[in-house]
Every structure is written in C-alpha cells, then in structure tokens.
Write an enzyme that holds these catalytic residues in place. Structure first.
Site, PDB file in Angstrom:
ATOM      1  N   SER A  65      29.110  41.607  39.002  1.00  0.00           N
ATOM      2  CA  SER A  65      30.233  41.219  38.143  1.00  0.00           C
ATOM      3  C   SER A  65      30.048  39.839  37.498  1.00  0.00           C
ATOM      4  CB  SER A  65      31.495  41.304  38.993  1.00  0.00           C
ATOM      5  OG  SER A  65      32.620  41.071  38.245  1.00  0.00           O
ATOM      6  N   ARG A 500      45.434  30.518  50.952  1.00  0.00           N
ATOM      7  CA  ARG A 500      44.922  31.750  51.580  1.00  0.00           C
ATOM      8  C   ARG A 500      43.400  31.654  51.698  1.00  0.00           C
ATOM      9  NH1 ARG A 500      42.636  34.432  47.318  1.00  0.00           N
ATOM     10  NH2 ARG A 500      42.124  36.271  48.530  1.00  0.00           N
ATOM     11  N   SER A 502      39.787  32.818  50.994  1.00  0.00           N
ATOM     12  CA  SER A 502      39.190  33.657  49.949  1.00  0.00           C
ATOM     13  C   SER A 502      38.528  34.876  50.579  1.00  0.00           C
ATOM     14  CB  SER A 502      38.151  32.841  49.181  1.00  0.00           C
ATOM     15  OG  SER A 502      37.208  33.709  48.576  1.00  0.00           O
ATOM     16  N   THR A 504      36.019  36.364  48.959  1.00  0.00           N
ATOM     17  CA  THR A 504      34.673  36.455  48.377  1.00  0.00           C
ATOM     18  C   THR A 504      33.843  35.185  48.557  1.00  0.00           C
ATOM     19  OG1 THR A 504      35.438  35.656  46.235  1.00  0.00           O
ATOM     20  CG2 THR A 504      35.477  38.031  46.546  1.00  0.00           C
TER      21      THR A 504
HETATM   22  P1  NG1 Z   1      39.152  35.737  46.365  1.00  0.00           P
HETATM   23  O1  NG1 Z   1      37.826  35.063  46.504  1.00  0.00           O
HETATM   24  O2  NG1 Z   1      39.577  36.565  47.545  1.00  0.00           O
HETATM   25  O3  NG1 Z   1      40.195  34.756  45.901  1.00  0.00           O
HETATM   26  C1  NG1 Z   1      38.494  36.615  43.896  1.00  0.00           C
HETATM   27  C2  NG1 Z   1      39.637  36.605  42.912  1.00  0.00           C
HETATM   28  C3  NG1 Z   1      40.383  37.930  43.006  1.00  0.00           C
HETATM   29  C4  NG1 Z   1      39.447  39.132  42.833  1.00  0.00           C
HETATM   30  C5  NG1 Z   1      38.224  38.979  43.736  1.00  0.00           C
HETATM   31  C6  NG1 Z   1      37.167  40.037  43.501  1.00  0.00           C
HETATM   32  C7  NG1 Z   1      41.113  34.748  42.282  1.00  0.00           C
HETATM   33  C8  NG1 Z   1      42.011  33.667  42.767  1.00  0.00           C
HETATM   34  N1  NG1 Z   1      40.578  35.521  43.226  1.00  0.00           N
HETATM   35  O4  NG1 Z   1      39.027  36.822  45.190  1.00  0.00           O
HETATM   36  O5  NG1 Z   1      41.404  37.941  42.064  1.00  0.00           O
HETATM   37  O6  NG1 Z   1      39.100  39.317  41.492  1.00  0.00           O
HETATM   38  O7  NG1 Z   1      37.617  37.690  43.599  1.00  0.00           O
HETATM   39  O8  NG1 Z   1      36.319  39.765  42.451  1.00  0.00           O
HETATM   40  O9  NG1 Z   1      40.891  34.893  41.074  1.00  0.00           O
HETATM   41 ZN    ZN Z   2      33.734  42.496  37.121  1.00  0.00          ZN
END
Ligand code: NG1
Ligand code: ZN
Length: 546
Positions: A65, A500, A502, A504
């Site tokens: 992505s 929160r 994350s 990712t």
């Molecule tokens: P995390 O890293 O859990 O905040 C991010 C994006 C999500 C979603 C995921 C998957 C923000 C704040 N968070 O998640 O919206 O798109 O990556 O790609 O944008």
């Molecule tokens: Zn994407």
C-alpha cells in the site's frame, strides 16, 4: 501423502529465516520485502485451504500500500471480496511463524481445526502492485497454491480493489460483473457516464481533474481506463511511475499526513486535485485557494459529500431506507457534528481499521464508511438494492422519483462495494460534484475542519499497555491516564483527545483537536507527555511543537 510431499519440497525453496516472527495486522503482513518470501509461499498454502473450506475462489494481493517502495506485504481476500475473517488472520500468523521443520504440522493442525476436506478443489486469484519485489513475491504465492494442488489465476498488475472485485465477480457467478480488468472498466465507466448525463452544461474545465498516481499501480490503471470515460472526465496524471519512486513525496498518505500537495503536480488556483495511495484503495482530494493556501478534502469530507447526496436522492425517490455514516475516532469533530446535527444522519464510531468500519456499515440499509485518511466505500444492503431495482421498473413511478432511483441504481454500480477503491470513489465524487454543480471550494465549505494534530510516542514495553474502550476513544490502562487526558482536554475550547496503540507501527498514537491550531498542538503535546510518563516512554521527552 503426495500432496504434503510437494509442500515439503517446495517450502525449502522459500525458507523462513530462523527466529523471525511477523503478525497478520490490520492490513495483512507488511515489512521489508527481503523478509517476505516464505510468508508469500505460506499465504499461498493458506489461501488454498481457505478456498477448499469455503468452496469458493480466494484472493491474494501482494502489496504494501502506502509504505515505502522497499517494503512489501500481502492481504487475503474472502469470497465476497471482503477481508479475511479474524480466525483466519490467526491462522495466517500461526503459519507464517512456524519454523521450517514444523510447517507441515501447523498446516495439518489448521486442516484439522477447520475440518477441511482436502479432496475439494481450490481456486486462488493473485494480484500484485508495481514494486520491484512484487514479481518474485507473487510467484512465491503461486508456488504455494500449486504445491497444494490449487488452481491459480494470476491477474498480474492490478489495484487491490480490482482484485477484490474479481473475487466477488467470480463467486457471484458474474452477478457483480465480469471478472476481468476490462469488465471492471466497463461496469464503472457505464455507471459514471449514466450519472454524468444528469449534469448539464459542464465545461471542459469542470471535467478536468488532476490525479497524483503515487508512482504506482493506480496511475497505470487510470491510463488504461481513460478511453472508457469518453472525455467526460479529463484526467491530468502526474506521478505516473515513469520516473519517480513509489509513494515518495506523493500519494494519498503523504498528502494527508504532511497536509501539503505532492511533488510534481502543477496545480492552478482552485483546481480539483486528488491523490491515490500505492495500491489505489485510498484517495484524498485537495486544492489551493487564491492566497496559495492548501485545503485538504479528506475521508470525512468525502463521506459527508456522498451521504448528503444519497440522502437527497432517497427523499426524492420516496424511499424509506436508513442511511448511516461509519467513522473512527480520527474523524474530525466538525464532520460528526455536521452529519448528526445538520444532516440528521446516524453516525456510528468503530475501532480503527477498515474491517471494523465495513462490518458496522453492513448493519444499515445504506452504510457509508470512510476513515479520515480516505479509505472507504458505500454498502447497500440486498433489501435496499432490491427496493431500488423494483422502483426503477415500476411503471407507476413518476418522473421525479424515476430520475432519483435511476441515479441510485447507477450509484450502486459505480461504487465498489467490496472495499475502498480510489478509482471508484474518484468517479463517484466527480459524478456527485457534476450533478450538484459544485466546485472543490463549494464542497470544502460544507463544514470547517477543527484544527488537529497527530503525534506518536514510543514506549519501552509492549505498546498494548495502553488498553482502550469505547471505539478506542477512552484509555482504561495504564491507571490515571484517562483522568489526566480528561483534565487536559478541559483546558481547551471544542477540544477532544485520545490515545491508542497503533496496529501497524510500534508506537502509541496521540490525537488532539481544538478550536485553534495552537491549542490542538499544545493539547497533543501535553497528552503525549502524559503517555510518556504513565506508559513508560523511551527516548527524549516529547518537546512542545512551538
Ligand atoms: P494504525 O497504525 O493502527 O493507526 C493505520 C491507519 C488506519 C488504517 C491502517 C491500515 C491512521 C491514524 N491509522 O493504522 O486508519 O488505514 O493504518 O493501513 O491513519
Ligand atoms: Zn492502500
């Protein structure tokens, strides 16, 4: 069994580096491409099992992505084009982390737990993005499938939502469309052309749209699709991949996070522009005003535009269908207020991650869901689709109602209901703006975003020491953190803040919004300090932004 013999032999060609553990996260597996060969092979195996279990075609998309070009990743797609279920995410992690000599044991464990009939045939669709590593990694997926005797269809270079579409077309036996890239272009472009017939006297300027392709697959596919749009949309493509690097200083994530235009785009004052992300499942819009000021039209603005339009059509069509907008805690407070107080639509908030939004949206007749970062789509329940189709055919429907239901019918065909889709969302937005005669500025003026700030804090222990509730809007641990946040928020006007872990990245995310940028920045900083102190921050203490 001969079946497992081949898995055993082939898996040696895709060995797992000892000790490496990876997690199937919110967006599948994602890391540096050099660590992923064994994961791909194993996801080929898992997709084959999933196909046997569901007696349907399963999809495997090789992409990371919006991550840098050096990374890669993989996502599994379930029969109706949706993301794979949580239990199978667990199996994915189990299989991915099995050491080489216990791979077969883990595979058989999943077969047993899920009671899979191995004599069932299997079919797996595979797609990839334009990263240099994607070619060999998708070959590893294909190897995994064939080593378990599954059939593959390699779609090669496709956007993530195109592969979701193919899987859905296949499993609905063509009801959703024809499972080819051409079928996708035809379905979407026909719906788009039908919608824009309702927009009178559009000038060439109004048909013009600047598109930043993030130097990725979306750019390639946009070029292929252009002739199908018969100049009703005149795309000026930049970052088309001919010279720049994928997602580097461009793409939806860059624009959203940096709050500025991508490199390589020549924007005139007030001109509508949009950016795709690296696999074209996300989109944001923007423009610059006469003072050179940059204006972002993010997922919240997109959800507002589309839901307002749909609500109006439902009224005109005399249809009593419940429409809801699904957001996350990151949705700008102004958007939520506008939707609830002015538009009077139901708004619901879920945890971050599109699978949560998707599930919540399925609860309504029409569920519009968007993450603030621009990933989203619209879901129409089967019952709602049936009512709309019946009304189109009903000879007693008067002209005004007929026009509205026909627009709803074309909207259903235009929107990719399987997953957020930058190309489909873009055509939807362009059609709505055209029908309503709106410019980017008119759209932006629907409501004014509250200034906001996002920060990250790294903590020494597992970032999950931060536990949350209420769709991640309140922290239940560590003790005292939420009380501190509540006290800090009270110091500012129109303020809101939450933290929160994350899903990712190995960080705790901090979000704050308030009536001015200074206040939002200062609140975000104070909350970061609270996280740093109460949740075991590492490195230097967070510094004020000003
Ligand atoms: P995390 O890293 O859990 O905040 C991010 C994006 C999500 C979603 C995921 C998957 C923000 C704040 N968070 O998640 O919206 O798109 O990556 O790609 O944008
Ligand atoms: Zn994407």
């Amino acid at each position: 069994m001969a079946q497992f013999e081949e898995v055993s032999q082939k898996s040696k060609l895709h060995p797992k580096p000892e000790g490496l553990t990876l997690q199937y996260g919110t967006a599948g597996f994602r890391t540096h491409a050099k660590h992923l060969d064994h994961i791909m092979f194993r996801m080929g195996l898992l997709a084959t099992l999933r196909s046997k279990k569901t007696k349907s075609t399963i999809g495997v998309m090789v992409t990371a992505s919006h991550n840098p070009e050096e990374d890669n990743g993989v996502k599994l797609i379930d029969p109706m084009g949706e993301m794979v279920t949580a239990a199978w995410e667990g199996y994915a992690t189990q299989l991915a982390n099995a050491e080489q000599d216990s791979l077969l044991k883990e595979l058989k464990d999943i077969i047993k737990k899920e009671d899979i009939d191995m004599s069932e045939p299997a079919s797996v669709y595979v797609g990839k993005d334009t990263r240099p590593s994607s070619a060999s990694l998708s070959q590893a997926v294909l190897d995994g499938v064939s080593s378990l005797g599954g059939k593959t269809h390699d779609y090669g270079l496709v956007t993530t939502p195109q592969l979701h579409y193919m899987v859905c077309c296949c499993n609905t036996h063509g009801c959703y469309g024809s499972p080819t890239v051409e079928g996708y272009y035809q379905k979407l472009s026909q719906a788009f052309l039908q919608l824009t017939q309702n927009a009178l006297n559009r000038t060439d300027d109004q048909k013009r749209l600047l598109v930043d392709g993030a130097n990725g697959i979306g750019a390639l596919k946009m070029r292929e699709m252009e002739p199908f749009l018969r100049s009703e949309l005149q795309v000026v493509l930049s970052n088309d991949g001919s010279s720049g690097k994928l997602n580097h200083m461009c793409g939806a994530d860059y624009v959203k996070v940096q709050q500025k235009a991508p490199q390589g785009m020549n924007m005139g004052v007030g001109e509508r522009c949009c950016s795709f992300d690296g696999d074209a499942d996300r989109i944001v819009y923007y423009y610059t005003d006469s003072k050179g000021c940059f204006h972002l039209l993010d997922g919240d603005k997109i959800a507002t535009l589309i839901s307002t339009y749909l609500k109006e059509l439902l009224t005109q069509a005399g249809l009593n269908l419940q429409i809801a907008v699904v957001q996350t805690a990151y949705a700008n407070g102004s958007s939520t207020r506008y939707l609830e107080d002015v538009m009077k639509v139901t708004v619901c908030c879920t945890k971050t991650g599109v699978k949560h939004l998707h599930h919540a949206a399925q609860e309504y007749d029409i569920g519009v869901y968007f993450e603030a970062n621009g990933h989203g789509t619209v879901l129409f329940s089967k019952a709602a689709q049936k009512q709309i189709q019946e009304l189109v055919k009903d000879p007693n429907t008067n002209d005004e109602r007929k026009r509205a239901v026909k627009l709803l019918e074309s909207t259903i065909n235009l929107i990719n209901q399987t997953v957020g889709d930058a190309i489909s969302d873009m055509l939807m937005i362009e059609a709505v703006l055209a029908i309503r005669g709106m410019s980017a500025q008119d759209w932006d003026a629907i409501y004014t975003d509250l200034p906001n700030r996002q920060l990250k804090v790294t903590v020494c222990a597992d970032r999950r020491v931060i536990d949350t509730t209420d769709a991640e809007r309140r922290a239940v641990s560590p003790e005292g953190l939420q009380d501190t946040i509540d006290t800090l928020v009270k110091k500012y006007k129109s303020a809101r803040s939450f933290v929160r872990p994350s899903g990712t990245e190995d960080v705790v995310r901090v979000y704050a919004e308030a009536d001015t940028q200074e206040s939002a920045d200062s609140l975000a900083h104070e909350v970061s300090l609270a996280v740093y102190r109460l949740a075991g921050g590492i490195g230097d203490e967070p510094k004020p932004l000003h």
